[in-house]
Enzyme design. Structure first.
Site, PDB file in Angstrom:
ATOM      1  N   CYS A 185     -53.757  62.648  48.052  1.00 16.72           N
ATOM      2  CA  CYS A 185     -52.593  63.331  48.629  1.00 16.72           C
ATOM      3  C   CYS A 185     -51.819  62.466  49.617  1.00 16.72           C
ATOM      4  O   CYS A 185     -50.676  62.779  49.954  1.00 16.72           O
ATOM      5  CB  CYS A 185     -53.032  64.607  49.323  1.00 16.72           C
ATOM      6  SG  CYS A 185     -53.936  65.658  48.224  1.00 16.72           S
ATOM      7  N   HIS A 232     -48.546  67.347  54.867  1.00 16.35           N
ATOM      8  CA  HIS A 232     -49.083  67.660  53.540  1.00 16.35           C
ATOM      9  C   HIS A 232     -49.204  69.177  53.399  1.00 16.35           C
ATOM     10  O   HIS A 232     -49.758  69.851  54.275  1.00 16.35           O
ATOM     11  CB  HIS A 232     -50.455  66.991  53.407  1.00 16.35           C
ATOM     12  CG  HIS A 232     -51.157  67.305  52.132  1.00 16.35           C
ATOM     13  ND1 HIS A 232     -50.498  67.439  50.930  1.00 16.35           N
ATOM     14  CD2 HIS A 232     -52.476  67.518  51.854  1.00 16.35           C
ATOM     15  CE1 HIS A 232     -51.368  67.715  49.975  1.00 16.35           C
ATOM     16  NE2 HIS A 232     -52.568  67.773  50.516  1.00 16.35           N
ATOM     17  N   ASN A 238     -50.152  73.551  46.494  1.00 16.97           N
ATOM     18  CA  ASN A 238     -50.420  72.180  46.934  1.00 16.97           C
ATOM     19  C   ASN A 238     -50.237  71.242  45.745  1.00 16.97           C
ATOM     20  O   ASN A 238     -51.011  71.286  44.793  1.00 16.97           O
ATOM     21  CB  ASN A 238     -51.861  72.132  47.475  1.00 16.97           C
ATOM     22  CG  ASN A 238     -52.323  70.728  47.832  1.00 16.97           C
ATOM     23  OD1 ASN A 238     -51.619  69.758  47.597  1.00 16.97           O
ATOM     24  ND2 ASN A 238     -53.518  70.633  48.369  1.00 16.97           N
TER      25      ASN A 238
END
Ligand code: ACO
Length: 329
Positions: A110, A256, A286
């Protein structure tokens, strides 16, 4: 160190999957997912390939920057779920855009977008590039176990890109890190058929004919949650210290988009009102490496980010990798 972001764009699959829809085949509920994560729906690829999404995001970023693909001399893509392990996703983007320039992928889960930005910065410093496309694209739906309610409800697919140009004053500070952890978030490698491989063991992803579940993402949620909050707060404080400014001088925090609770918790610990934080996870889930540039593209598209604003991007993920950058818009 000197770059500035001149255009952003994102692309999402058409198909939206709501929490209620997931509840029709999983033992879960809209109430549980929304309360624990802030996610109400996510976009999932049906007919779209990741190559197509990534190329669409790049075209939007190029349009926003007011340039064409002919002006690009570097493409760096971060992904953990590309359409092909080889060639790199970036090569498919180069082909789709008709660009002939260095194109390669980085793998930092990520946090990949920030790693890719720093790599571009290095190219600029060495005079090897003037204008780069930094892309993050993820088809997380491909690597999920859709019978595991603890993970599949969290993720979505999407792509986002930035045109980054050499010159300017940014970044004011940047930090990349890895606190090695191979088990908290993991996706196994591809199955092999080597007759010499003696490490395969029953139904694991390395066995020929392994089940889809054995090949899917696994996560220790609470461990990731703690790592996320600590990393974000340390990163923000560290960047501000490096740049010699107060946290209160930051105009936008773009983190994030792993879990809305992580963002809210970090906002509280940093003692800043939630208005300063971009929260885009509600209708996208996500999207791993794509989540930070998608949130950044949203912030630019909504007109929230003005020239000269100070912006912090932070991301963390499998590995445990993390990346954070402070720049002036
Ligand atoms: N619906 C209903 N119940 C569920 C679900 C679900 N979708 N998922 C888990 N549960 C249950 C569990 O089985 C457990 O039940 P039990 O008590 O009977 O055993 C209970 O809910 C509590 O489970 P926890 O895992 O303790 O729940 P928690 O409050 O920790 O929330 C969550 C889980 C949302 C995953 C949280 O830990 C989290 O957000 N962690 C960070 C995740 C993250 O950021 N991941 C990605 C980052 S890196 C990357 O993007 C690749």
């Amino acid at each position: 160190m000197a770059f500035h972001i001149t255009g952003t764009g994102s692309a999402l699959p058409q198909r939206s999957v709501t929490n209620d829809e997931l509840s029709s085949f999983l033992d879960t509920s809209d109430e549980w997912i929304a309360a624990r994560t802030g996610i109400r729906e996510r976009r999932i690829c049906t007919t779209e390939t990741l190559d197509e999404l990534a190329i669409a995001a790049c075209r939007r970023a190029l349009d926003a920057a007011g340039i064409t693909s002919a002006d690009i001399d570097l493409i760096v893509c971060s992904t953990t779920s590309g359409d092909h392990l080889m060639p790199a996703e970036a090569c498919a983007i180069a082909e789709g855009l008709g660009v002939d320039c260095p194109a390669f992928d980085v793998s930092a889960a990520c946090a990949g977008f920030v790693f890719a930005l720093d790599i571009a910065d290095g190219f600029f410093v060495r005079g090897r590039s003037q204008r780069a496309l930094i892309v993050s694209a993820e088809k997380m739906s491909r690597i999920l176990d859709w019978s595991d309610r603890a993970t599949c409800v969290l993720f979505g697919d999407g792509a986002a890109a930035c045109v980054v140009e050499a010159g300017g004053e940014s970044p004011l500070a940047i930090n990349l890190a890895c606190k090695p952890n191979l088990t908290a978030l993991a996706v196994p490698g591809i199955a092999g058929t080597s007759p010499f491989d003696e490490t395969r063991d029953g139904d694991d992803a390395r066995s020929a004919g392994a089940t889809a579940q054995a090949c899917a993402l696994t996560m220790k949620g609470q461990q990731v949650f703690k790592f996320g909050v600590t990393t974000i707060c340390d990163a923000v404080n560290g960047l501000c210290e490096q740049a010699g400014i107060e946290v209160s001088a930051i105009d936008h925090f773009i983190f994030h988009q792993a879990n809305e609770r992580i963002i809210k918790y970090a906002a509280k610990k940093l003692n800043r009102p939630l208005d300063f934080f971009q929260v885009s996870i509600g209708d996208t889930g996500n999207s791993s490496a794509a989540s930070v540039p998608m949130a950044l593209a949203d912030a630019y598209a909504s007109g929230r980010i003005k020239q000269g604003d100070k912006v912090i991007l932070t991301a963390f993920g499998g590995g445990f990798t993390s990346g954070a950058v402070l720049f002036e818009a």
